[in-house]
Each structure stands twice: as C-alpha cells, then as structure tokens.
Design a protein around this motif. Sequence first.
Motif, PDB file in Angstrom:
ATOM      1  N   UNK A  18       0.839  -1.206   0.000  1.00 24.95           N
ATOM      2  CA  UNK A  18       0.000   0.000   0.000  1.00 24.95           C
ATOM      3  C   UNK A  18       0.867   1.245   0.000  1.00 24.95           C
ATOM      4  N   UNK A  19       1.870   1.268   0.902  1.00 22.91           N
ATOM      5  CA  UNK A  19       2.727   2.442   1.012  1.00 22.91           C
ATOM      6  C   UNK A  19       3.498   2.684  -0.287  1.00 22.91           C
ATOM      7  N   UNK A  20       3.991   1.626  -0.890  1.00 17.66           N
ATOM      8  CA  UNK A  20       4.746   1.785  -2.135  1.00 17.66           C
ATOM      9  C   UNK A  20       3.858   2.310  -3.272  1.00 17.66           C
ATOM     10  N   UNK A  21       2.576   1.933  -3.246  1.00 16.22           N
ATOM     11  CA  UNK A  21       1.676   2.419  -4.301  1.00 16.22           C
ATOM     12  C   UNK A  21       1.492   3.929  -4.191  1.00 16.22           C
ATOM     13  N   UNK A  22       1.550   4.446  -2.987  1.00 17.59           N
ATOM     14  CA  UNK A  22       1.458   5.891  -2.803  1.00 17.59           C
ATOM     15  C   UNK A  22       2.815   6.557  -3.041  1.00 17.59           C
ATOM     16  N   UNK A  23       3.879   5.888  -2.668  1.00 22.16           N
ATOM     17  CA  UNK A  23       5.195   6.473  -2.915  1.00 22.16           C
ATOM     18  C   UNK A  23       5.423   6.670  -4.401  1.00 22.16           C
ATOM     19  N   UNK A  24       4.909   5.744  -5.187  1.00 22.43           N
ATOM     20  CA  UNK A  24       5.109   5.824  -6.639  1.00 22.43           C
ATOM     21  C   UNK A  24       4.474   7.077  -7.245  1.00 22.43           C
ATOM     22  N   UNK A  25       3.504   7.646  -6.572  1.00 24.21           N
ATOM     23  CA  UNK A  25       2.838   8.845  -7.112  1.00 24.21           C
ATOM     24  C   UNK A  25       3.229  10.103  -6.342  1.00 24.21           C
ATOM     25  N   UNK A  26       4.275  10.008  -5.504  1.00 15.94           N
ATOM     26  CA  UNK A  26       4.801  11.215  -4.891  1.00 15.94           C
ATOM     27  C   UNK A  26       4.631  11.350  -3.393  1.00 15.94           C
ATOM     28  N   UNK A  27       3.948  10.412  -2.765  1.00 12.83           N
ATOM     29  CA  UNK A  27       3.787  10.502  -1.306  1.00 12.83           C
ATOM     30  C   UNK A  27       5.098  10.079  -0.644  1.00 12.83           C
ATOM     31  N   UNK A  28       5.598  10.927   0.256  1.00 12.37           N
ATOM     32  CA  UNK A  28       6.828  10.565   0.960  1.00 12.37           C
ATOM     33  C   UNK A  28       6.630  10.483   2.459  1.00 12.37           C
ATOM     34  N   UNK A  29       5.361  10.504   2.892  1.00  8.11           N
ATOM     35  CA  UNK A  29       5.095  10.533   4.324  1.00  8.11           C
ATOM     36  C   UNK A  29       3.775   9.825   4.584  1.00  8.11           C
ATOM     37  N   UNK A  30       3.831   8.702   5.279  1.00  9.96           N
ATOM     38  CA  UNK A  30       2.615   7.967   5.643  1.00  9.96           C
ATOM     39  C   UNK A  30       2.295   8.250   7.111  1.00  9.96           C
ATOM     40  N   UNK A  31       1.147   8.900   7.344  1.00  7.29           N
ATOM     41  CA  UNK A  31       0.694   9.155   8.713  1.00  7.29           C
ATOM     42  C   UNK A  31      -0.283   8.048   9.065  1.00  7.29           C
TER      43      UNK A  31
END
Lengths: 287, 270
Positions: A244-257
């Motif tokens: 899940x986190x990697x799917x968001x990182x791929x689109x620019x998210x660098x911080x998971x709260x």
Amino acid sequence: MVELLSNSRLAESAGFRGVWLSEHRLWYDGYDATPLQTATRILARTRSLRVGTAVLLLPQHHPVEIADRAAQVGELSSGRLDLGVGLGYRNIEFDALGLERNTRGARMESSLTALWRRWSEISVEARPTLYVGAASQPALERAARHRAGLVLPGGWAPIVVQKAVEIYRTASGGSRPPDTAIVRHVWVTADSRVAGTVTNAVIRLLRDQYGGMAELEGGSELHPGSAEPLREVTVGSANQVIEMAESYRAVGVNHLIARIHNPYLPAPMVEDGIVSLADGVIEDLRT
Amino acid sequence: MRFGVVIERMSRDELEEFATVADATGFEVIVVPGGETGWRDPLVVAEFVGMLAPTPRILVEVHPGLDHPLLLAESLASLDAATKGRLEVIASIATVALFEERGIDATDAATRHEEALDVIRSAWRCLPFRHEGRHWTIPARLELNGPRLPNDVQMTTRPNQFSLPIWRRSNGKAGHVIDRDDGIVGATVDVQRDALVTLDAVRRASEIGVDVVLCQFDGGERDHAIRMFSRAIAPRFRAAAIPLSIIEQLDEEVEEFGGRDSNRSDRRPG
C-alpha cells in the motif's frame, strides 16, 4: 494524556519519525482543542521525535496567535514542529467563535500569508514546517501558492493523489510539494481475529466521529470515510502494508501518517499496533 | 510566606535546568510572564515548564480580551489538566501594540478584558452556557451557519481545578505587586548576589503582608542565586515558628554566601 505521552515515547524508541495530532472542539469525540499545547508536552519529553498537526483549524484562530505559538514551540524543540493546517467543517465550531463557516477559505488564504509574514521575523531553525490539508482543487492550489507541503485524505486512491500532485505543480509553476503526506488507518497483523477487531473499531470510530456530527448538524457533507470507511484502511500483513505504502510512494507521497490510536481499542493493543508497524514496515520503507 | 521564581526568556537547555532546579529546591511557584520579557507565547512555555517541574504551581500571564475568550478558556483548561490543577493566571490587559498586531481597536481593551474573564469563568464549569455581551455572543447563531445550531455551547476540554485562580497586576507598596482574587498578595524581589540585600528585601515584603514573593534572578549566576535563596533565605519565612537552633544554622548559610546579619528581628515567627 498519560497514554499519549507513553505512546509518543514508544513511537520515538520504535523509530517513527513523528506523531500527529488533530483539532476539533466542543464535542465528545476525543479530538484535541489545543494541539499545539499538547505538542509541547510531547516535545518536552522527547528528544528526536517530531510532532505535527493534521490538522490545526487555522481559520478558527487569529493567525498572529498561531504564528507566535508555533514559533515558540519550534524554539523550545529545536524546530521539531510540523504545522499542518486545515479549513475545518463543523458549523457549531465556527458559530461558537462568531465566524461564518463560508468565510473559511478566505480566512485560510489571508492567514497563511500572515503566518509567513510573522515567521520572517524569527530564525529559520525555529520555524515550523508548514503543511496544508487539501481535499479539493482550491485547497491544493492554495497550498502551492504558499509553498506548503500537503496532507491528503486517506481515502484517495493513488491515481487521485497523482492528479492532486499535478494540480499542485501547475499552480506552483512546476515545483513539486516539499512533502506529501497521506493519513490512513494502518495496522500490521497476520491474525484474522485481530484484523477483524481493529477494522470494526475503525469503522465505528469513523461513523461515530463524522456520522454523528453530520447527524447533529443535519448536513449532507458526511466525511467520505463514514460512507465507505474501508477506503482509508489497511489492516493486514507487513507485506500488504508495504505494498500500500509503495503504491502511494510511486505517485509522490513521501510521508505515511498511520492512524493507530483508537478509543475503542484497549491501550495495550494500541501499543502492540505501534510496535508491529515499526517492526514489520518502517525499515523496509525508509530510504 | 511562599516563594516563586520568575522565568524570563532563555534557551531550552537553560529553561530545562532552571525549572528542574526550582522544583528541586522547593520553590512553590514558577511564574511565566508575558509582555516585554521576550517569550513569544507564555502558555507554551508554561506547558513546557509544567512537564519538567511536577510540583510548583504554574503562574502564567495571559491577556483576556485579545483573542476569542472561548479559545483562551480551552487553552487554560488544557494546561490546568496537564499540570494536574497547578495553574494560576495573571490576567493582564493587552497592550495597544498587541491589539494593533491583530487589527483590533484597543479603545475597548478594558471592557473586552472583563467580558473575556466572564466567558472564561462560564466556560470553566464545563456545563452548557450562553453568553451575550458587548463584544461576544456565544454561540452566535449566525444564519449562514445553518438552521440546526445549538442554543448554547459546552466546553469539552476539562480543567482539573474547580475554579481558576486569577491574579491581577496592581501598584502596591513594594512595587510590582499582584493580587489574587481571594486576597492573596504577591510581590517581586530582585535576588542579588549579596544575600543580605536580598534578605532585607524579603523581610520588607514580609512586614507589609506579602504572601507570595516572586524572585527575579539575573541571568549571570542564576544557579548560584537559586541555591543561595532556597537554603539561606526562604526557610526563615516559610515556617510559622522557627527554633533558634535553625536560625543559627541559617545565619551560617548567610555568612557563607556573604555578609553577617546583625538584625536579629527576623528571629520571630515568619
């Protein structure tokens, strides 16, 4: 408060970068009416942990008060404050403060300008890192104009996040957000019973918090989470959370709260949730 | 008589040490002033100090009437809960400069101040309340905020104390005097390196009936001064009756810090 301080120290020792607080007032849902004061307590008892607000309801305050308060927190914590600000949506809060809710956008715009103006008088080290909670195009564009990071709704799919980042880049003249955070309910467990308990607690929390307030105010602006709560929830194995986190990182998210604390879960279980997320996921995701 | 320390602007490390030492050496009050001391936000500093010094009462200066009083009530209730009911406030009228920073006309500063205190007292009970005053209507029930608005509000940030002790600044005999709403009187004393000079100042305060002495320490030798004060001066005035043997011990402490006290009039109940 005892639980919050204990969990914050646990998070620090477990390797989390920071903890995040959120503001609401005049209701019985456990939110914090004074998040910057709570942040101070955590920062006084920790050495490296950052504390953020996701989000502080800036239009409900005078910006000079918030600028000075945040700067003071920054000075006492060697700059460990992340100030995330949002519009707010609850009619009773605005009305109690003598404000018209439909002025919140304009108030946010002028307040962000006032924050930067006030902070120009203090050292860079003491200044908080600024984030804007954005769930709409105007909010994304506003964040871009003020060079702020983003705090995005956890129910947005990666493709929606990607579009949001593009909107920011267009509004900023080509710059990406300095930071892009997303808030999601996250729990690492391989035990199906634990997974069921946690998921049910999250659904109950979202429906009580947002659905209850909407019912009280008679409005139709239900938080998306109350209608489709599972969109912002990832409960599963470490690999599932990492995916899940990697799917968001791929689109620019660098911080998971990660929203772990839940008033419907016992404190020891919440502690286990903090530790299991740290053990199973943090090192894999940290680059 | 009780004793407090006034915390002026300093670095985090200095603040951490100062608060810890003040707690360890028995000061009953830690004062976080507002105004021109340089603290951007005394409430935040009070939160910080409250976490480091678990025993003294925390006396913080605030400006009711400057911002919305419901927000200030929440802030104070939150701080009171976090400090387990150790909060007291010096309620000062905000300066013209502070009002101008917020784009507010300072003409009504005094009436805003008093009305804000009324709102804080109402909110503190954590029961439903309404307020209709010259400056604020709570809740406002603005039409544009929708049809289903409550007729009252209830602060859900719960303080620890049943009522908030409130001090006000006044001009008293000893100067820099503050009065609490129940008649307790406080005064500031500049703690000098010379213990005798400081002792005389505290004695004068005691003679005019001051209940709480708030000590201002210069930055240079603060640690030395705190320890001197806590060992050689404060004990004389705390107890109702001090045995002669203790007085003699305290005289030795004063000599150690400098000077011989030839005035034996302090050998009376403090």
